[in-house]
Scaffold this motif. Structure first.
Motif, short mmCIF file in Angstrom:
data_model
loop_
_atom_site.label_atom_id
_atom_site.label_comp_id
_atom_site.label_asym_id
_atom_site.label_seq_id
_atom_site.Cartn_x
_atom_site.Cartn_y
_atom_site.Cartn_z
N TRP A 118 0.93 -1.22 0.14
CA TRP A 118 -0.02 0.10 -0.03
C TRP A 118 1.02 1.33 0.06
O TRP A 118 0.84 2.04 -0.72
N ASN A 153 -17.59 2.63 7.60
CA ASN A 153 -18.76 2.50 6.51
C ASN A 153 -19.36 0.94 7.07
O ASN A 153 -20.67 0.95 6.96
N LEU A 154 -18.71 0.11 7.52
CA LEU A 154 -19.42 -1.20 8.04
C LEU A 154 -20.47 -0.80 9.14
O LEU A 154 -21.62 -1.44 9.26
N MET A 170 -7.37 3.71 5.72
CA MET A 170 -8.21 2.90 4.93
C MET A 170 -9.07 1.86 5.82
O MET A 170 -10.40 1.87 5.85
N ILE A 171 -8.45 1.55 6.84
CA ILE A 171 -9.10 0.65 7.80
C ILE A 171 -9.92 1.48 8.74
O ILE A 171 -11.22 0.86 8.87
N GLN A 193 -22.02 2.21 9.51
CA GLN A 193 -22.84 3.10 9.00
C GLN A 193 -22.56 4.63 9.59
O GLN A 193 -23.55 5.37 9.94
N LEU A 252 -11.86 4.23 7.47
CA LEU A 252 -13.00 4.22 6.39
C LEU A 252 -13.84 3.10 6.46
O LEU A 252 -14.87 3.20 6.60
N GLU A 253 -13.10 1.82 6.15
CA GLU A 253 -13.97 0.64 6.10
C GLU A 253 -14.76 0.52 7.42
O GLU A 253 -15.83 -0.22 7.36
N ALA A 254 -13.90 0.51 8.46
CA ALA A 254 -14.78 0.34 9.86
C ALA A 254 -16.13 1.26 9.98
O ALA A 254 -16.98 0.96 10.42
#
Length: 199
Positions: free
Chosen positions: A95, A156-157, A149-150, A159, A152-154
């Protein structure tokens, strides 16, 4: 005529012998030349510790190598140092390597030291028990890295709109200090600091 032919053969044998001896001597001279000291960038990450073990165990010396490790706070900086010619190599994640503009160079991956699974995570101050509770809070994560990224993903997961979380753009080590000083509500970290901070 017979003498001329013999003289020509003898001359050719001497020339070939001289060239062969010169070549063998050159090969030995090249082999005996000490290799220059390699400057290698490294950050705190268990997957890169194999290199430190190799140095401590004398494995580099046994193969005629001299390696000096340069410590960096984050992998993007060490990757940039390679691209600018300040380092010969660096231990970085794919990355972070992809985030660096190589210019006219073509970076090469020469060794994969580890594959990470579960070595990254989010730690929070006492009282925050879920990702949803990060809404309106300040979280430390280096922008443009895997940590970002981690996070943002968390979010998003669970909401949680990213705009509802204030991101403090700092490195892994500085994030730990901010957590200790209670200047941030949470931080995205990787091991070994993740385990040490999450206790």
């Amino acid at each position: 005529m017979f003498k001329s032919r013999n003289l020509l053969k003898l001359s050719l044998i001497l020339i070939v012998g001289f060239l062969l001896a010169t070549f063998i001597h050159a090969c030995n001279w090249i082999r005996e030349q000490p290799l220059k000291q390699l400057q290698v960038g490294i950050t705190t990450w268990p997957g890169f510790d194999i290199a430190l073990y190799g140095q401590a165990a004398g494995l580099f010396e046994k193969r005629g190598l001299t390696v000096e490790f340069q410590r960096f706070q984050n992998q993007q900086d060490s990757a940039r140092a390679v691209m600018r010619g300040s380092l010969d190599a660096a231990f970085v994640s794919f990355w972070d390597a992809m985030q660096v503009d190589p210019g006219n160079d073509t970076p090469a991956v020469v060794l994969v030291t580890n594959v990470s699974r579960g070595a990254d995570g989010i730690v929070t101050q006492a009282g925050i028990n879920s990702v949803k509770e990060l809404r309106g809070k300040k979280v430390a994560a280096k922008l443009g890295t895997v940590n970002h990224m981690i996070l943002l993903e968390a979010l998003n997961l669970h909401q949680v709109p990213p705009k509802t979380v204030e991101i403090e753009d700092v490195s892994n080590e500085i994030a730990v200090e901010l957590m200790k000083q209670k200047k941030v509500d949470g931080a995205v970290l990787w091991q070994p600091l993740l385990g040490e901070t999450g206790r």
